[in-house]
Structures are given as structure tokens and as C-alpha cells.
Design a protein around this motif. Structure first.
Motif, mmCIF file in Angstrom:
data_model
loop_
_atom_site.group_PDB
_atom_site.id
_atom_site.type_symbol
_atom_site.label_atom_id
_atom_site.label_comp_id
_atom_site.label_asym_id
_atom_site.label_seq_id
_atom_site.Cartn_x
_atom_site.Cartn_y
_atom_site.Cartn_z
ATOM 1 N N GLN A 137 20.088 74.836 -40.411
ATOM 2 C CA GLN A 137 21.221 74.457 -39.463
ATOM 3 C C GLN A 137 21.228 74.629 -38.031
ATOM 4 O OE1 GLN A 137 24.877 74.863 -41.660
ATOM 5 N NE2 GLN A 137 25.971 74.139 -40.122
ATOM 6 N N ASN A 158 22.740 84.748 -32.911
ATOM 7 C CA ASN A 158 24.150 85.118 -33.308
ATOM 8 C C ASN A 158 24.549 83.854 -33.974
ATOM 9 O OD1 ASN A 158 26.639 86.065 -32.527
ATOM 10 N ND2 ASN A 158 26.806 84.492 -31.132
ATOM 11 N N THR A 159 24.081 82.528 -33.651
ATOM 12 C CA THR A 159 24.374 81.382 -34.473
ATOM 13 C C THR A 159 23.778 81.410 -35.866
ATOM 14 O OG1 THR A 159 24.570 80.174 -32.325
ATOM 15 C CG2 THR A 159 24.665 78.873 -34.546
ATOM 16 N N GLY A 215 25.850 84.176 -38.058
ATOM 17 C CA GLY A 215 27.270 83.635 -38.467
ATOM 18 C C GLY A 215 27.329 82.455 -39.496
ATOM 19 N N LEU A 216 26.482 81.770 -39.473
ATOM 20 C CA LEU A 216 26.327 80.742 -40.614
ATOM 21 C C LEU A 216 25.990 81.563 -41.795
ATOM 22 C CD1 LEU A 216 24.456 77.925 -38.496
ATOM 23 C CD2 LEU A 216 26.778 77.911 -39.668
ATOM 24 N N THR A 242 28.589 83.412 -43.486
ATOM 25 C CA THR A 242 29.576 82.280 -43.653
ATOM 26 C C THR A 242 29.243 81.956 -44.966
ATOM 27 O OG1 THR A 242 30.405 81.970 -41.580
ATOM 28 C CG2 THR A 242 31.114 80.506 -43.319
ATOM 29 N N ARG A 250 32.811 85.061 -49.470
ATOM 30 C CA ARG A 250 33.856 84.204 -49.737
ATOM 31 C C ARG A 250 34.535 83.933 -48.746
ATOM 32 N NH1 ARG A 250 34.630 88.385 -53.413
ATOM 33 N NH2 ARG A 250 36.680 88.818 -52.372
ATOM 34 N N GLU A 251 35.489 82.603 -48.769
ATOM 35 C CA GLU A 251 36.136 82.103 -47.552
ATOM 36 C C GLU A 251 36.963 83.094 -47.034
ATOM 37 O OE1 GLU A 251 37.490 78.281 -48.226
ATOM 38 O OE2 GLU A 251 35.623 77.409 -47.875
ATOM 39 N N GLU A 252 37.716 83.845 -47.814
ATOM 40 C CA GLU A 252 38.883 84.471 -47.509
ATOM 41 C C GLU A 252 38.427 85.699 -46.886
ATOM 42 O OE1 GLU A 252 38.392 85.571 -52.056
ATOM 43 O OE2 GLU A 252 38.263 83.829 -50.642
ATOM 44 N N GLN A 253 37.254 86.073 -46.675
ATOM 45 C CA GLN A 253 36.550 87.450 -46.317
ATOM 46 C C GLN A 253 36.311 87.052 -44.590
ATOM 47 O OE1 GLN A 253 33.480 88.298 -49.373
ATOM 48 N NE2 GLN A 253 34.327 90.408 -49.150
ATOM 49 N N ILE A 254 36.971 88.043 -44.154
ATOM 50 C CA ILE A 254 36.595 87.947 -42.516
ATOM 51 C C ILE A 254 35.681 89.199 -42.175
ATOM 52 C CG2 ILE A 254 37.605 89.137 -40.277
ATOM 53 C CD1 ILE A 254 40.478 87.872 -41.203
ATOM 54 N N PHE A 255 34.636 88.554 -41.507
ATOM 55 C CA PHE A 255 33.284 89.474 -41.062
ATOM 56 C C PHE A 255 33.431 89.720 -39.604
ATOM 57 C CE2 PHE A 255 32.130 85.016 -40.897
ATOM 58 C CZ PHE A 255 31.513 84.786 -39.785
ATOM 59 N N LEU A 299 30.740 90.725 -36.546
ATOM 60 C CA LEU A 299 29.309 90.950 -36.043
ATOM 61 C C LEU A 299 29.212 91.614 -34.977
ATOM 62 C CD1 LEU A 299 27.962 87.073 -36.553
ATOM 63 C CD2 LEU A 299 27.499 88.905 -38.048
ATOM 64 N N GLY A 300 27.877 92.345 -34.628
ATOM 65 C CA GLY A 300 27.879 93.052 -33.346
ATOM 66 C C GLY A 300 27.327 91.947 -32.306
ATOM 67 N N LEU A 301 26.852 92.605 -31.312
ATOM 68 C CA LEU A 301 26.229 91.652 -30.316
ATOM 69 C C LEU A 301 24.759 91.684 -30.372
ATOM 70 C CD1 LEU A 301 28.426 92.710 -27.169
ATOM 71 C CD2 LEU A 301 28.647 90.455 -28.344
ATOM 72 N N ASN A 353 33.044 86.696 -29.902
ATOM 73 C CA ASN A 353 32.473 87.717 -29.696
ATOM 74 C C ASN A 353 31.892 88.139 -28.480
ATOM 75 O OD1 ASN A 353 32.126 90.175 -31.698
ATOM 76 N ND2 ASN A 353 30.304 89.213 -32.676
ATOM 77 N N SER A 401 30.379 81.912 -33.655
ATOM 78 C CA SER A 401 29.598 82.059 -34.725
ATOM 79 C C SER A 401 30.280 82.912 -35.827
ATOM 80 C CB SER A 401 28.300 82.725 -34.297
ATOM 81 O OG SER A 401 28.512 83.867 -33.883
ATOM 82 N N ALA A 402 31.465 83.523 -35.535
ATOM 83 C CA ALA A 402 32.137 84.562 -36.433
ATOM 84 C C ALA A 402 33.388 83.986 -37.077
ATOM 85 C CB ALA A 402 32.303 85.822 -35.908
ATOM 86 N N ASN A 427 35.231 81.951 -39.847
ATOM 87 C CA ASN A 427 35.210 81.524 -41.349
ATOM 88 C C ASN A 427 36.789 80.937 -41.679
ATOM 89 O OD1 ASN A 427 36.240 83.671 -41.681
ATOM 90 N ND2 ASN A 427 35.018 84.382 -43.510
ATOM 91 N N PRO A 428 37.110 80.666 -42.703
ATOM 92 C CA PRO A 428 38.576 80.143 -42.859
ATOM 93 C C PRO A 428 39.734 81.335 -42.733
ATOM 94 C CG PRO A 428 37.183 78.999 -44.407
ATOM 95 C CD PRO A 428 36.288 80.021 -43.656
ATOM 96 N N ALA A 429 39.176 82.358 -43.256
ATOM 97 C CA ALA A 429 39.926 83.594 -43.116
ATOM 98 C C ALA A 429 40.217 83.814 -41.526
ATOM 99 C CB ALA A 429 39.580 84.771 -43.881
ATOM 100 N N LYS A 430 39.160 83.872 -40.917
ATOM 101 C CA LYS A 430 39.153 84.322 -39.340
ATOM 102 C C LYS A 430 40.050 83.130 -38.873
ATOM 103 C CE LYS A 430 38.650 86.930 -36.096
ATOM 104 N NZ LYS A 430 39.356 88.351 -36.016
ATOM 105 N N LYS A 469 29.999 77.722 -34.393
ATOM 106 C CA LYS A 469 28.581 77.243 -33.643
ATOM 107 C C LYS A 469 27.705 76.876 -34.858
ATOM 108 C CE LYS A 469 29.245 80.106 -29.665
ATOM 109 N NZ LYS A 469 28.591 81.529 -29.050
ATOM 110 N N PRO A 470 26.790 76.109 -34.556
ATOM 111 C CA PRO A 470 26.700 75.544 -33.223
ATOM 112 C C PRO A 470 27.326 74.076 -33.081
ATOM 113 C CG PRO A 470 24.992 74.948 -35.082
ATOM 114 C CD PRO A 470 25.716 75.680 -35.707
#
Lengths: 158, 124
Positions: A17, A95-96, A99-100, A103, A107-112, A114-116, B57, B86-87, B89-92, B107-108
Motif C-alpha cells: 500500500q 513512517n507511513t 502506521g499501516l 494498524t 485491534r481497532e480499539e488499541q491506540i498506538f 510511533l516514534g520519529l 507525530n 500515519s498514527a 486508527n479508529p481509537a485514535k 496516510k498515504p
């Protein structure tokens, strides 16, 4: 070749993707799984997954490949591309992709979090025991390498 | 003229967003690029934009902190803030919407997705 584990499926899908949408090229399994990117050409970046499962992702490729991708992404001639632009593109791709990847994995309800992205220097660090390496290539047969490591992240494969 | 602040530490990401804006018909918009939330906030205080497009971010000041500042400012609080991250998701996304973000795009970014997110804005 990696097995179709949750991490493997998430990584392949994220890589496809990312490169299709940003670099306008597909990503395939490299035909030569013994291929190693020459250290003299190697350019790589890493990003930390900080929460909820600590881990690290690395994206590596030969510098000329990154230059070609940067040229395609920015719509500029190869000769106009500078190192800063190349680093920026590498960071944004990673970075992209990260994130993908996360994700798709969580699970959808989990917030994550990332660093830089950070640029790596020299050869890639020695791989830890449970690290996973994907040797891929673009549709133009340019090599790419992705690495996932970190025990908590790897435990999601169990 | 429509004024849009694009806050993302990646020049590549900012370029992508600008390209998408052009494709969806906002080629005449005045875009102000910021490398972090603090730069975006300074630009907004100098001259409020019509819209913020913000990465989550970022170094120095991240997008979430920028959103808090925008919502706390009487001068800026009604302006739409759209996250392109990129960070997300549904929760965020739910958390950011609760904080007052207009919407969250993963993203993208692509022109159709941005167009959908800006539909209300484009019709106005």
C-alpha cells in the motif's frame, strides 16, 4: 521466505500500500533471497513502535534506488535530488508503512504511538534472534529490505 | 483566497498534501507550510487560516498539542483541524474527534479521500 503469520501479512500489505500510493510502484518478494544490499550503497532508517507493543521497524535500500524513488515521488529529475530530500522520502515511506503495519496488526480499539524516524549509519545492526527480514523488490526489480524486531512485537506472531 | 496551514515535519508529506489540494480544485489556495505544531500555531496567530491540515507525530510540538492550543484560543477555536497521519486508527480517531478535530485521514493521503474530508469546506 517468511511464513504467512499476522506480522508477515500486515507487513506485506503495508509495504504494498505504501509503495503503490507514494512511489507508484508495486512491491514483490525478491527473486534472490540470498541477495544482500552492498554496505557501500546501503541507506536505511528506523522507527520505534513505542506503544502498546514496543518494537522497531527498519527500511533499507541502496542509495541509487532511494534516489530513483525520490525522483518519482517528488516529480524531479534524478540530477536535482539532494541527500536531504532522499532522507525525507525514506523517513516518510517508513513512517507511513509503520502506521499501516501497526494498524493492520492491532485491534481497532488499541491506540498506538510511533516514534520519529531516524537515519541509520553504516551497516544494519546485527539482527536479534526473533527479528524478521523481508527481502523485497520494486516492480523495477530494485531491492528493498524491511526488518521488524523487538520481542514484544514479535510475540504478536504467537 | 483560502488560506491553509499544512503542519508536517516531512517536506515529502507536505508536498503530497499540496499536490492533492491542487487535484481537488484548491490550486489557488494559499498554503502555509509548518514543520511542527509550534510553527503552525505562530503562523495561525499571525494570520488565522481557513483550515489546518495537521500531522499527529511531529517534533517540538505534536499535532495533538497543536489541537489543544487551537481549541483554547478564542481567535482560532472554530477553525477546522483535519489530521493526516500515519498514527491514526479508529481509537485514535475517536479521541481526536472528541478533542475537537474535524476528521482524521490515514496516510498515504489520496485526492479522493482528501476531497471527501473537505467536502463541506469545498461547498462553502
Amino acid at each position: 521466505m517468511n511464513q504467512a503469520t499476522p506480522i508477515d501479512l500486515a507487513m506485506r500489505s503495508a509495504a504494498r500500500q505504501t509503495f503503490e500510493n507514494m512511489a507508484f510502484t508495486g512491491v514483490l518478494e525478491h527473486y534472490n533471497q540470498d541477495y544482500e544490499i552492498p554496505v557501500s550503497e546501503l541507506i536505511w532508517a528506523s522507527i520505534l513502535i513505542q506503544d502498546p507493543v514496543p518494537g522497531e521497524l527498519r527500511l533499507a535500500m541502496p542509495a541509487p534506488v532511494l534516489k530513483t524513488l525520490t525522483s518519482a515521488i517528488l516529480g524531479q529529475a534524478d540530477s536535482e535530488i539532494n541527500q536531504r530530500q532522499m532522507n525525507d522520502v525514506l523517513f516518510e515511506l517508513l513512517n507511513t508503512l509503520a502506521g499501516l503495519f501497526i494498524t493492520k496488526l492491532l485491534r481497532e480499539e488499541q491506540i498506538f504511538k510511533l516514534g520519529l524516524p531516524e537515519a541509520g549509519e553504516g551497516p544494519l545492526p546485527e539482527l536479534e534472534e526473533h527479528a524478521i527480514v523481508w527481502k523485497l523488490m520494486t516492480l523495477e526489480e530494485d531491492p528493498l529490505q524491511l526488518i521488524a524486531c523487538g520481542a514484544p512485537l514479535m510475540n504478536l506472531n504467537k | 483566497m483560502t488560506r491553509i496551514i499544512i503542519a508536517d515535519d516531512s517536506a515529502t508529506a507536505r508536498m503530497f498534501i499540496k499536490r492533492c489540494l491542487e487535484i481537488i480544485g484548491l490550486e489557488d489556495a494559499e498554503t502555509v507550510e509548518a514543520e511542527d505544531g509550534r510553527e503552525a500555531l505562530a503562523a495561525a496567530k499571525e494570520q488565522p487560516p481557513d483550515l489546518f491540515l495537521v500531522d499527529l507525530n511531529m517534533p517540538v510540538m505534536d499535532g495533538e498539542t497543536l489541537l489543544k492550543w487551537v481549541k483554547a484560543s478564542p481567535k482560532l477555536c472554530d477553525l477546522p483541524v483535519i489530521f493526516i497521519t500515519s498514527a491514526g486508527n479508529p481509537a485514535k480517531e475517536a479521541q481526536l474527534l472528541e478533542m475537537g478535530a474535524r476528521c482524521v485521514i490515514s496516510k498515504p493521503v489520496s485526492p479522493p479521500v482528501l476531497m471527501k474530508a473537505l467536502a463541506d469546506f469545498l461547498e462553502a
